[in-house]
Enzyme design. Structure first.
Site, PDB file in Angstrom:
ATOM      1  N   SER A 143       0.815  -1.209   0.000  1.00 24.69           N
ATOM      2  CA  SER A 143       0.000   0.000   0.000  1.00 24.69           C
ATOM      3  C   SER A 143       0.854   1.266   0.000  1.00 24.69           C
ATOM      4  CB  SER A 143      -0.964  -0.048   1.196  1.00 24.69           C
ATOM      5  OG  SER A 143      -1.927   0.963   1.114  1.00 24.69           O
TER       6      SER A 143
ATOM      7  N   ASP B  15      -5.851   2.189  -3.513  1.00 29.85           N
ATOM      8  CA  ASP B  15      -7.116   1.948  -2.820  1.00 29.85           C
ATOM      9  C   ASP B  15      -7.501   3.122  -1.927  1.00 29.85           C
ATOM     10  OD1 ASP B  15      -5.300   1.589  -0.753  1.00 29.85           O
ATOM     11  OD2 ASP B  15      -6.175  -0.291  -0.037  1.00 29.85           O
TER      12      ASP B  15
END
EC number: 5.4.2.10
Length: 456
Positions: A109, A254
């Site tokens: 991430s 995301d």
């Protein structure tokens, strides 16, 4: 007072899959192979041909972990479809679209390139539950040699050559048919991450003028001085190019952070407020509320209350937001950090789709982002981490008493949150309220008590 206890600890899985420093346990090729075998065995149910989709971001270590996972799944009898570098929500979408049994994303991430991670999605495109992850961990501890596929039943691997195009079309379809972004100038920072091709393509195909940052990944520069966690470059570029909006994604895309035309940052709470208002006005908001975590600002909760909407709070982690949304039939949720889940279009946080909803509002209302995207004034909020050794001091009598006293001081004008980190020996102390000096004093005093208890 809100005291959030961590979920039951597992050895490998945290709140967002497995994560760690690349080529160091648990992010080694050996463990990735073992994970592929265990997850493959657990998800080879029924007599159909079993399939797993694997995607990744742009980290160098992805080249190590992807073949190891592939070997594990093939050894368990699963076919492997390799999607290449794509956003996390793209893999969730493809898992559903291709009727796969499992989806896998290799990404850490927003972390630097030295780290990597592995997160798993079920056939419905949702992140696996704590219980299912615990089952996988248990299998990884067993001797699997007698349970792997026979030579004639091994899986195969193939590359999905049109994966990027499928995701671009899926993201574009979240906008009403006929709505175009002509006339809008957008600065887009892809963090040198997974969205470096697909996000610019989607915006360009919808008619926007796109100025790109962070679209030259080299395996080492993901999230380096760019992306949603370092939005200063985005702000400067928005002002320099006189853009209508800035969009910053993180390494796996995301989450999203925005900047208005003045370069001022718009966090996930403000994005949630804007989309909630727009969806409510259009009759597209399901239920009478939205979902956020305990970290979202009280200002958001008060703003939603003025619209007649409730704010449902969950522990930190977009997976818990998504679980609550599914359980209560709600279609909007997210986190202050920029995870925004639009259940009508995606099963997990999708930075591009969230940004498209904001751009749609700008087109419809014809007003600048500085007016459209700032619907409430956040209350002063202060978060501090206190490291401890030994047993957690969170439930000690002294800390409990100090927290009760702090809560009394904030009654009616703010709130207090104490929670233990699920990954480190840290107590997170967060307070917010109308009086900034009081908030600071409350946090200072509580941290001092926690430190004293830990030292004692």
């Amino acid at each position: 007072m809100n005291q959030i206890q961590p979920r039951p600890k597992r050895r490998l899985f945290g709140t967002d899959g497995i994560r760690g420093r690349a080529n160091t346990a648990p992010m080694t090729a050996e463990i990735a192979l073992r994970l592929g075998q265990a997850a493959g065995l657990l998800f080879t149910r029924g007599d159909h041909r079993h399939r797993v989709i694997i995607g990744k971001d742009t980290r160098l270590s992805g080249y190590m972990l992807e073949p190891a996972l592939t070997a594990g799944f093939i050894g368990a009898g699963m076919d492997v479809t390799l999607a290449g570098p794509l956003p996390t929500p793209a893999i969730a979408m493809l898992t559903r679209s291709l009727r796969a049994d499992l989806g896998v994303v290799i990404s850490a991430s927003h972390n630097p390139f030295e780290d990597n991670g592995i997160k798993l999605f079920g056939p419905d495109g949702a992140k696996l539950s704590d219980e299912t992850e615990a089952e996988i961990e248990a299998l990884m501890e067993e001797d699997l040699s007698g349970r792997l596929a026979a030579p004639s039943a091994l899986g195969r691997a193939m590359r999905l050559v049109d994966a990027a195009g499928r995701y671009v079309e899926s993201a574009k379809s979240s906008l009403p048919r006929g709505l175009r972004l002509d006339g809008l100038r957008v600065v887009l920072d892809c963090a040198n991450g997974a969205a470096y091709k697909v996000a610019p393509a989607a915006l360009w195909e919808l008619g926007a003028e796109v100025i790109t940052l962070g679209v030259s990944p080299d395996g080492f520069n993901i999230n380096h001085e760019c992306g949603s966690t370092v939005p200063s470059a985005l702000s400067a570029a928005v002002v320099k190019h006189r853009a209508d909006l800035g969009i910053a994604l993180d390494g796996d895309a995301d989450r999203v952070i925005l900047a208005d035309e003045r370069g001022r940052i718009i966090d996930g709470d403000q994005v949630l407020a804007l989309i909630a208002r727009a969806f409510q006005a259009d009759g597209r908001l399901s239920g009478s509320g939205i979902v956020a975590t305990v970290m979202s600002n009280l200002g958001l909760e008060r703003y939603l209350g003025g619209l007649g909407l409730a704010l449902h709070r969950t522990p930190v982690g977009d997976r818990y937001v998504a679980e609550h949304m599914r359980a209560h039939g709600l279609n909007l949720g997210g986190e202050q950090s920029g995870h925004v889940i639009l259940a009508d279009f995606a099963t997990t946080g999708d930075g591009l789709i969230a940004a498209l909803q904001v751009l749609a509002v700008l087109v419809r209302e014809g007003r600048p982002a500085s007016e459209v995207c700032r619907l409430f004034t956040p209350l002063p909020q202060l978060l501090r981490n206190v490291r401890y050794s030994g047993a957690s001091p969170l439930l000690s009598p002294a800390v409990t008493a100090a927290a009760a006293a702090a809560e009394a001081r904030l009654a009616g004008i703010g709130r207090l949150l104490l929670r233990a980190s699920g990954t480190e020996p840290l107590i997170r102390v967060m307070a917010e309220g109308e009086d900034e000096q009081l908030v600071a004093a409350v946090v200072d005093e509580l941290c001092a008590v926690i430190e004293a208890e830990s030292a004692g």
